[in-house]
Scaffold this active site. Structure first.
Site, PDB file in Angstrom:
ATOM      1  CE  LYS A  67       2.302  60.029  42.883  1.00  0.00           C
ATOM      2  NZ  LYS A  67       1.328  59.578  43.900  1.00  0.00           N
ATOM      3  CG  HIS A  80       5.671  60.679  41.727  1.00  0.00           C
ATOM      4  ND1 HIS A  80       5.425  61.037  43.037  1.00  0.00           N
ATOM      5  CD2 HIS A  80       6.123  59.390  41.773  1.00  0.00           C
ATOM      6  CE1 HIS A  80       5.726  60.035  43.829  1.00  0.00           C
ATOM      7  NE2 HIS A  80       6.137  59.022  43.090  1.00  0.00           N
TER       8      HIS A  80
END
Length: 416
Positions: free
Chosen positions: A337, A342
């Site tokens: 991430k 995300h």
């Protein structure tokens, strides 16, 4: 009852750092940040003005213009990524029983852009209800697997899992178990999300969940760094073909790896915050190891949920030490991430793909943007900071957690 073995025979990716599998893997290895100022809408009045958007994507390169207009962006992404995975698997659809091929897909939100547009159009009008006839079919989260099955004629199990950011990991686990139990030979699985919208950014801003590092977006996603201030919203899709091992061997399929097991748990703690001691995270990893019939010392690599939030990174790190003990220090850990942002419901899918590619290529992608150690996180843990590391990865774990306390964990291993 003896469970069937399940393997991965196809992969597809559409991400903020690459629009296909190879581009994505290249971006991961090279530590590319996908964060940049938002282009999908005017974000100048928002607390957060950047995101990890899919770039240089023209949907009409893949889907007819008329058809594309009937699809929310999250469904477009699903179609593109799943098409790549199906092509990669070299399935001969003329020779396969279509009743034995399913699609199990994950989406945490679904057609948020469509919902936003339709409600705004109504609210800005005179109160007369004039809604697009495709409003509901474009918006509903389950439309993606439906569309994939309609396009290819797959008549096996077909549904969407919704468990916030754990959605696509849940989809993979369901797909694994349907094949294990003999209910299908092949399942297209993964997840997609397209929440980089005014509603998405505004909603997460209101929760104080997003980084506001507008002066330097590329370094904003910094898992485990002492100065992290929230996650960076991403979008895209990841897809994989899961297949009964015997079926794959019989057709001479290329096999990436085996999907050895999956675990599930709940925090039972808070709507949005993780359990402070990582109780749910600990349980889900232990459940996954048990399901796979593996021991903690078998694991070489963990792709953490690692969102770059102050609470989440600490809790998950604690949980790993609880589960793996001294072996923790022998594991290459990362959070991709830091590069992709995300992807919410699609996070589990693209992170599983990273884990699989680490097994295939013997390279663990880095956790980028790390500058300052957090005293709450053990500095002896190998988070693969800032540079990819070569590693013979025989077993890789991928963690994915969602609002509501939903936890999912998937294990992949080299084929014996």
């Amino acid at each position: 009852m003896k469970f069937k073995r399940v393997v991965v025979t196809g992969l597809g990716a559409l991400t903020p750092i690459g629009n296909n599998l190879q581009e994505y893997w290249d971006g991961l290895q090279n530590g590319v940040s996908g964060a940049a100022p938002i282009t999908h809408f005017d974000a100048s009045k928002f607390k957060t003005q950047f995101a990890c958007e899919v770039k240089n994507f023209n949907v009409t390169d893949f889907i007819d213009r008329k058809e594309a207009r009937r699809l929310d962006k999250f469904a477009q992404y699903a179609m593109v990524a799943s098409d790549e995975a199906i092509e990669d698997s070299k399935l001969d659809l003329e020779k396969i029983d279509m009743d034995r091929i399913g699609v199990i897909w994950g989406a945490g939100i679904g057609g948020l852009e469509t919902f936003q547009e339709e409600v705004l159009n109504y609210g800005n009008g005179d109160g007369t209800p004039r809604f697009n006839p495709f409003f509901i079919p474009k918006m509903i989260a389950d439309i993606a697997p439906g569309l994939i099955s309609i396009k290819h004629g797959f008549r096996g199990p077909n549904f969407t899992t919704v468990s916030a950011c754990a959605s696509s990991a849940n989809a993979m686990i369901d797909a694994l178990n349907y094949i294990r139990l003999g209910h299908a030979d092949i399942i297209v699985t993964g997840g997609s999300e397209a929440a980089v919208t005014a509603a998405g950014i505004g909603g997460f801003n209101a929760m104080h969940a997003l980084s506001t590092r507008n002066d330097d977006p590329k370094t904003a996603s910094r898992p485990f760094d002492a100065n992290r201030d929230g996650f960076v919203l991403g979008e895209g899709a990841g897809a994989m073909i899961l297949e009964d091992y015997d079926h794959a061997v019989a057709r001479g399929a290329k096999i990436y790896c085996e999907i050895a097991g999956g675990g599930l748990s709940a925090d039972a703690h808070h709507m949005t915050a993780p359990h402070p001691e990582g109780l749910g995270a600990k349980n889900v990893m232990m459940n996954c190891l048990k399901d796979a019939g593996l021991n903690p010392e078998d694991v070489d690599h963990i792709n953490m949920h690692g969102t770059s939030t102050p609470l989440g990174d600490v809790a998950e790190s604690k949980a790993i030490k609880e589960v793996f003990g001294d072996h923790t220090y022998n594991i290459n850990i990362n959070s991709t991430k830091s590069m992709t942002g995300h992807l919410l419901g699609a996070a589990g899918a693209i992170e599983a793909i990273s884990s699989i590619m680490a097994i295939v290529h013997g390279v663990v992608p880095p956790t980028i943007n790390h500058e300052t150690y957090d005293e709450k996180i053990d500095p002896k843990m190998n988070f693969t900071f800032n540079k990819a590391q070569k590693r013979d990865v025989k077993v890789a774990m991928s963690n994915t957690f969602g609002f509501g306390g939903h936890n999912a964990c998937v294990l992949f291993k080299k084929l014996d």
